[in-house]
Motif scaffolding. Structure first.
Motif, short mmCIF file in Angstrom:
data_model
loop_
_atom_site.label_atom_id
_atom_site.label_comp_id
_atom_site.label_asym_id
_atom_site.label_seq_id
_atom_site.Cartn_x
_atom_site.Cartn_y
_atom_site.Cartn_z
N ILE A 4 0.85 -1.10 -0.14
CA ILE A 4 -0.11 0.12 -0.04
C ILE A 4 0.83 1.38 0.10
CG2 ILE A 4 -1.80 1.39 1.17
CD1 ILE A 4 -2.70 -1.30 2.21
N TYR A 6 1.01 4.59 1.20
CA TYR A 6 0.28 5.47 1.96
C TYR A 6 0.41 6.88 1.62
CZ TYR A 6 -0.33 1.41 4.95
OH TYR A 6 -0.67 0.17 5.60
N LYS A 47 0.34 5.03 9.56
CA LYS A 47 -0.98 3.88 9.06
C LYS A 47 -1.92 4.21 9.83
CE LYS A 47 2.70 0.61 7.59
NZ LYS A 47 3.37 -0.64 7.76
N SER A 49 -5.73 2.25 11.08
CA SER A 49 -6.67 0.94 11.07
C SER A 49 -7.44 0.62 10.04
CB SER A 49 -7.23 0.81 12.48
OG SER A 49 -8.29 1.68 12.57
N MET A 50 -7.95 -0.67 9.85
CA MET A 50 -8.97 -0.92 8.82
C MET A 50 -10.31 -0.08 9.35
SD MET A 50 -9.24 -2.58 6.16
CE MET A 50 -8.29 -3.84 6.00
N GLU A 51 -10.50 -0.02 10.49
CA GLU A 51 -11.86 0.64 10.86
C GLU A 51 -11.62 2.01 10.52
OE1 GLU A 51 -10.06 -1.31 12.92
OE2 GLU A 51 -11.55 -3.07 13.22
N THR A 52 -10.78 2.75 10.76
CA THR A 52 -10.53 4.00 10.54
C THR A 52 -10.47 4.34 8.80
OG1 THR A 52 -8.98 4.49 12.30
CG2 THR A 52 -9.02 6.26 10.62
N PHE A 53 -9.95 3.41 8.13
CA PHE A 53 -9.97 3.53 6.62
C PHE A 53 -11.42 3.32 5.90
CE2 PHE A 53 -9.52 1.24 2.56
CZ PHE A 53 -9.13 2.06 1.60
N VAL A 54 -12.13 2.52 6.67
CA VAL A 54 -13.55 2.30 6.34
C VAL A 54 -14.23 3.48 6.71
CG1 VAL A 54 -15.66 0.90 6.54
CG2 VAL A 54 -13.58 -0.24 6.12
N THR A 64 -14.02 1.96 -0.79
CA THR A 64 -12.43 1.68 -0.39
C THR A 64 -11.45 1.42 -1.49
OG1 THR A 64 -12.87 -0.68 0.08
CG2 THR A 64 -12.98 0.67 1.92
N ASP A 65 -12.00 0.73 -2.66
CA ASP A 65 -11.46 0.50 -3.97
C ASP A 65 -11.16 1.78 -4.64
OD1 ASP A 65 -11.64 -2.36 -3.71
OD2 ASP A 65 -13.24 -2.46 -5.36
N LEU A 68 -7.91 3.30 -2.62
CA LEU A 68 -6.76 2.32 -2.72
C LEU A 68 -6.49 2.51 -4.24
CD1 LEU A 68 -7.43 -0.70 -0.51
CD2 LEU A 68 -5.64 1.04 -0.19
#
Length: 111
Positions: A4, A6, A47, A49-54, A64-65, A68
């Motif tokens: 990834i 960032y 970086k 977390s996945m929760e923050t990203f979502v 999300t696609d 990214l």
């Protein structure tokens, strides 16, 4: 899937945020993170977390696609649901919605 990037991800988040006329502070508030951390995310220096990203994707109303890979999803459940609901009414109603969507796209292209 590769590593990834960032920095690129943060740039994408910043670009969309600015397109939506959201301040960094407001987006951070929507995602329940500190403005300082949002700044790090946008610079790609920390970086998340996945929760923050979502949470960021949801707050920006993008997939999300898209964040990214800068790609829109092949299918969109929200749009598919709207189309299905409109189809259930009648053909004239469906045609009206399609005309409205086309008109909005043309207006958006002029902005």
């Amino acid at each position: 899937m590769g590593k990834i990037d960032y920095k690129m991800l943060g740039e994408q988040i910043r670009y969309i945020r600015n397109q939506l006329h959201l301040s960094q502070e407001h987006l951070a508030e929507l995602c329940d993170i500190s403005p300082s951390f949002m700044g790090h995310i946008e610079r790609g220096t920390r970086k998340m977390s996945m929760e923050t990203f979502v949470s960021i994707a949801d707050a920006l109303n993008v997939s999300t696609d898209y964040l990214l890979y800068n790609q829109l999803p092949d299918n969109d459940a929200t749009i598919a649901g709207i189309i299905e609901t409109v189809k259930q009414n009648n053909e004239a109603h469906y045609d009206k919605y399609i005309s409205i969507i086309r008109a909005l796209a043309e207006i958006s292209d002029r902005l």
